[in-house]
Design a protein around this motif. Structure first.
Motif, PDB file in Angstrom:
ATOM      1  N   UNK A   1      72.799 -24.472 -11.136  1.00 61.35           N
ATOM      2  CA  UNK A   1      73.790 -23.344 -11.431  1.00 61.35           C
ATOM      3  C   UNK A   1      73.429 -21.915 -11.433  1.00 61.35           C
ATOM      4  N   UNK A   2      71.975 -21.618 -11.483  1.00 64.19           N
ATOM      5  CA  UNK A   2      71.387 -20.430 -11.660  1.00 64.19           C
ATOM      6  C   UNK A   2      71.419 -19.996 -10.206  1.00 64.19           C
TER       7      UNK A   2
ATOM      8  N   UNK B   1      77.527 -31.293 -10.811  1.00 63.14           N
ATOM      9  CA  UNK B   1      77.253 -32.672 -10.854  1.00 63.14           C
ATOM     10  C   UNK B   1      75.831 -33.264 -11.433  1.00 63.14           C
ATOM     11  N   UNK B   2      75.099 -32.193 -11.661  1.00 62.19           N
ATOM     12  CA  UNK B   2      73.793 -32.421 -12.224  1.00 62.19           C
ATOM     13  C   UNK B   2      72.600 -31.969 -10.926  1.00 62.19           C
ATOM     14  N   UNK B   3      73.197 -32.299  -9.791  1.00 61.48           N
ATOM     15  CA  UNK B   3      72.126 -32.118  -8.581  1.00 61.48           C
ATOM     16  C   UNK B   3      72.829 -30.963  -7.734  1.00 61.48           C
ATOM     17  N   UNK B   4      74.237 -30.790  -7.899  1.00 61.99           N
ATOM     18  CA  UNK B   4      74.729 -29.908  -6.748  1.00 61.99           C
ATOM     19  C   UNK B   4      75.798 -28.940  -7.581  1.00 61.99           C
ATOM     20  N   UNK B   5      76.054 -27.575  -7.362  1.00 61.37           N
ATOM     21  CA  UNK B   5      76.825 -26.716  -7.965  1.00 61.37           C
ATOM     22  C   UNK B   5      77.793 -26.047  -6.857  1.00 61.37           C
ATOM     23  N   UNK B   6      78.932 -26.179  -7.153  1.00 54.44           N
ATOM     24  CA  UNK B   6      79.667 -25.491  -6.126  1.00 54.44           C
ATOM     25  C   UNK B   6      80.926 -24.542  -6.718  1.00 54.44           C
TER      26      UNK B   6
ATOM     27  N   UNK C   1      71.518 -26.928 -20.636  1.00 53.56           N
ATOM     28  CA  UNK C   1      70.201 -26.280 -20.326  1.00 53.56           C
ATOM     29  C   UNK C   1      70.410 -24.892 -19.413  1.00 53.56           C
ATOM     30  N   UNK C   2      71.286 -25.296 -18.242  1.00 56.32           N
ATOM     31  CA  UNK C   2      71.293 -24.130 -17.232  1.00 56.32           C
ATOM     32  C   UNK C   2      72.285 -23.149 -17.815  1.00 56.32           C
ATOM     33  N   UNK C   3      73.247 -23.513 -18.618  1.00 55.32           N
ATOM     34  CA  UNK C   3      74.193 -22.722 -19.001  1.00 55.32           C
ATOM     35  C   UNK C   3      73.629 -21.724 -20.154  1.00 55.32           C
ATOM     36  N   UNK C   4      72.421 -22.365 -20.714  1.00 54.94           N
ATOM     37  CA  UNK C   4      71.671 -21.602 -21.950  1.00 54.94           C
ATOM     38  C   UNK C   4      70.829 -20.558 -21.343  1.00 54.94           C
ATOM     39  N   UNK C   5      70.177 -20.964 -20.033  1.00 55.05           N
ATOM     40  CA  UNK C   5      69.482 -20.059 -19.266  1.00 55.05           C
ATOM     41  C   UNK C   5      70.221 -18.662 -18.810  1.00 55.05           C
TER      42      UNK C   5
ATOM     43  N   UNK D   1      74.702 -15.950  -6.206  1.00 52.62           N
ATOM     44  CA  UNK D   1      75.422 -15.526  -5.040  1.00 52.62           C
ATOM     45  C   UNK D   1      76.470 -14.491  -5.293  1.00 52.62           C
ATOM     46  N   UNK D   2      76.999 -14.278  -6.461  1.00 55.18           N
ATOM     47  CA  UNK D   2      78.186 -13.386  -6.755  1.00 55.18           C
ATOM     48  C   UNK D   2      77.630 -12.489  -7.820  1.00 55.18           C
ATOM     49  N   UNK D   3      76.404 -12.797  -8.348  1.00 54.00           N
ATOM     50  CA  UNK D   3      76.003 -11.876  -9.522  1.00 54.00           C
ATOM     51  C   UNK D   3      75.315 -10.634  -9.018  1.00 54.00           C
TER      52      UNK D   3
END
Length: 616
Positions: free
Chosen positions: A576-577, A546-551, A497-501, A582-584
């Motif tokens: 993920x967004x 992990x669904x709750x945390x991105x790093x 879902x977040x990759x699609x966004x 942070x780097x976009x």
């Protein structure tokens, strides 16, 4: 002889006991000194390691605390972005209602497939209609096949929670009734055609020959009017279709029918699952590939019915049927030259369904012999010792697991999804609520398909790819047949879902480290991508989610070992967004925020259907 020469040098001086003790003492002191230095060095290194560990732990705790502190804020922002999904579903429902309204005002006589009363009336009225010619049945079959497809789409597109058991039974019964009635109508129309055999006699042979072609059906009928024993071999004019009969049949009152259809009404309907909490792919319809059916009944009339699901890139060039008399038995030989890759063709099995197992709704492999395949000619030859439907079935999981994948933007609300398998490279374009097959490569060679350039909504597109033998859509049972890198379903869903966004401004790709992290986490490559130009050495970042945390990971794709260490000067995020933010660039994030809701929903649908993170 002269006097012996004196030995040069003097004898070695003998080491005294006192000197030996002194040497041993010096050696022991040196050893103790080295051990002390090693101990001190180890203690120093251990203290430094513990200090670094303490600093890292403190830093980790600070980052976790910071992540927790802003978690609600990030999730709220993600929730606002994900409102595009229900909005897309709302538009889909509005389109569906509009389509129903257009159907209503057209008044073209075709029923609404979702209304049982209309379907029953349609079926009853067609049953009562008699003396239809084959051409009339073919024309009616277009409406029937369209209704069958609509019913299948209803079963696939409707969310499981909105499908009641009685509706599922109603739709499936309507499909079966339409299939059976269509089959019956073709049989009756063939009988009517044979009654006109004398008026359709060929001038040269004197026997009846008739070919009727349509986009869905091709009929070949031959009737033995002259009973000339020399006319054992038959080939229909202006076609590559023919057969050979034994001498005993050449002098008999017989007819042969070959019915070549581009749809499969022999395989049993795939059951529609009732709602469950288990995550499954959006499309679970079982589609068999390259289906051919051959039926023969030898009495006054010998019928042979060949049936094949049309494959966009697998057009039949030649089909021969020969009947030979060997030791009193009759054998049917069939040769098919198809435009297919050797690898895919070699994976196919010849199957036969005899009358004795028709009720069982399953395929058998006995009754077929002398199977051979010539790669250069793309020719499959086999012999049949019984009469009944015959099919070519492709392994549904031949394209799984995938070797790699990539999703990258092409234009505004338009992306390219590339899935590389053992045999093929499949490229799919997605724009707004439509999908299109962009290209296929078989063993690095471009392969042409009639599906290329045709835009379809996701579910019809997925079905079309499956029917073309390009199945990259796992079902809930696929893990029994494919070794997969299983991930927790909820983690997968959140990632897709977040990759699609983000897909309108960021490219995503396969990472080998996804295999080494555990099932509760996924790892993939990501980079900002605002232009169509492909960079030779793109600067990919590795993200773990992990669904709750991105790093963002410290390692690179080329690193020698896997590590979950955080990249310097980066932080944890709940989505993920916010991680890529942070780097976009601001341009990229603005592009993400202005993405079309139907586009995002279509990309998400395709990611959920392919399950790239578990099946690569």
């Amino acid at each position: 002889m002269g006097p012996k020469a004196k030995k040069s040098g003097s004898k070695k001086k003998k080491v005294t006991k006192a000197e030996r003790l002194k040497l041993l003492q010096e050696e022991e002191e040196r050893r103790l000194k080295e051990e002390e230095e090693a101990r001190l060095k180890y203690e120093k290194e251990e203290m430094e390691r513990l200090e670094i560990q303490r600093i890292e732990k403190e830093k980790w705790h600070r980052l976790e605390a910071k992540d927790l502190e802003r978690r609600n804020e990030e999730l709220e922002e993600l929730y606002l972005l994900e409102r595009c999904f229900p909005e897309a579903e709302k538009l889909k429902q509005e389109t569906k209602l509009l389509s129903q309204w257009k159907h209503y005002i057209q008044c073209d006589g075709s029923p609404d497939p979702s209304v049982a009363q209309e379907m029953n009336t349609f079926i009853s009225l067609w049953k009562e209609k008699t003396n239809e010619t084959f051409e009339e049945v073919i024309e009616k079959s277009k409406v029937v096949l369209n209704l069958i497809e609509k019913l299948k789409f209803i079963l696939l597109e409707t969310p499981p929670c909105d499908l009641q058991d009685k509706n599922i039974i109603q739709y499936q019964e309507s499909i079966l009734q339409l299939q059976e009635l269509l089959h019956l109508k073709f049989g009756v129309a063939t009988e009517i055609l044979l009654k006109q055999a004398s008026t359709l006699a060929d001038l040269d042979s004197g026997n009846m020959e008739k070919v009727i072609k349509d986009e869905n059906v091709t009929l070949y009928v031959w009737a033995n009017l002259k009973k000339n024993p020399r006319h054992r071999s038959v080939r229909f004019s202006e076609t590559q279709i023919g057969f050979e009969i034994p001498r005993i049949l050449a002098t008999s009152d017989i007819a042969v029918r070959l019915l070549h259809t581009h749809y499969d009404h022999v395989s049993a309907l795939h059951p529609v699952s009732t709602p469950s909490k288990e995550y499954t792919s959006a499309v679970t319809e079982l589609v068999k590939d390259d289906v051919k059916n051959v039926e023969k009944a030898i009495s006054k009339e010998v019928e042979e019915e060949s049936k094949q699901q049309e494959r966009g890139s697998h057009l039949i060039q030649e089909e021969e049927i020969k009947v030979e008399e060997e030791q009193g038995d009759i054998e049917v030989k069939m040769s098919s030259a198809e435009e297919e890759s050797e690898a895919i063709k070699c994976e196919r099995e010849m199957k036969v369904l005899s009358e004795t197992v028709s009720a069982g709704k399953h395929w058998r492999t006995d009754g077929i012999s002398n199977v051979s395949y010539k790669p250069k000619e793309r020719l499959v030859t086999f012999s049949l010792d019984t009469f009944g439907p015959v099919t070519l079935i492709q392994d549904a999981h031949i394209n799984m697991p995938y070797q790699s994948w990539e999703l990258r933007p092409l234009d505004v609300n338009k992306v390219l999804l590339t899935v590389t398998t053992v045999f093929t490279e499949i490229q799919i374009q997605i724009k707004e609520n439509l999908c299109m097959l962009s290209s296929i490569k078989l063993k690095d060679k471009k392969h042409i398909s009639i599906l290329e350039g045709t835009w379809m909504t996701p579910i019809p597109f997925i079905i079309a790819l499956k029917e073309a033998g390009l199945n990259i859509f796992p079902t809930r049972h696929s893990h029994f047949y494919v070794i997969i890198n299983n991930k927790v379903p909820l983690v997968e869903v959140k990632a897709y879902r977040q990759m699609a966004l983000l897909s309108s401004a960021f490219a995503f790709g396969w990472s080998k480290w996804n295999l080494l992290c555990n099932s509760t986490k996924v790892v993939f490559k990501v980079r900002e991508h605002l232009t169509e130009e492909c960079t030779e050495n793109p600067n990919w970042a590795l993200l773990m989610f992990s669904g709750d945390r991105a790093q963002r990971l410290k390692i690179k794709e080329e690193s020698e070992a896997f590590s979950e260490a955080l990249k310097e000067e980066t932080e944890f995020h709940s989505t993920l967004y916010h991680m890529v933010k942070d780097f976009a660039s601001e341009e990229a994030m603005e592009k993400v925020r202005s993405s079309n809701c139907q586009f995002v929903n279509s990309v998400c649908h395709m990611l959920l259907s392919t399950r790239l993170l578990s099946y690569s």
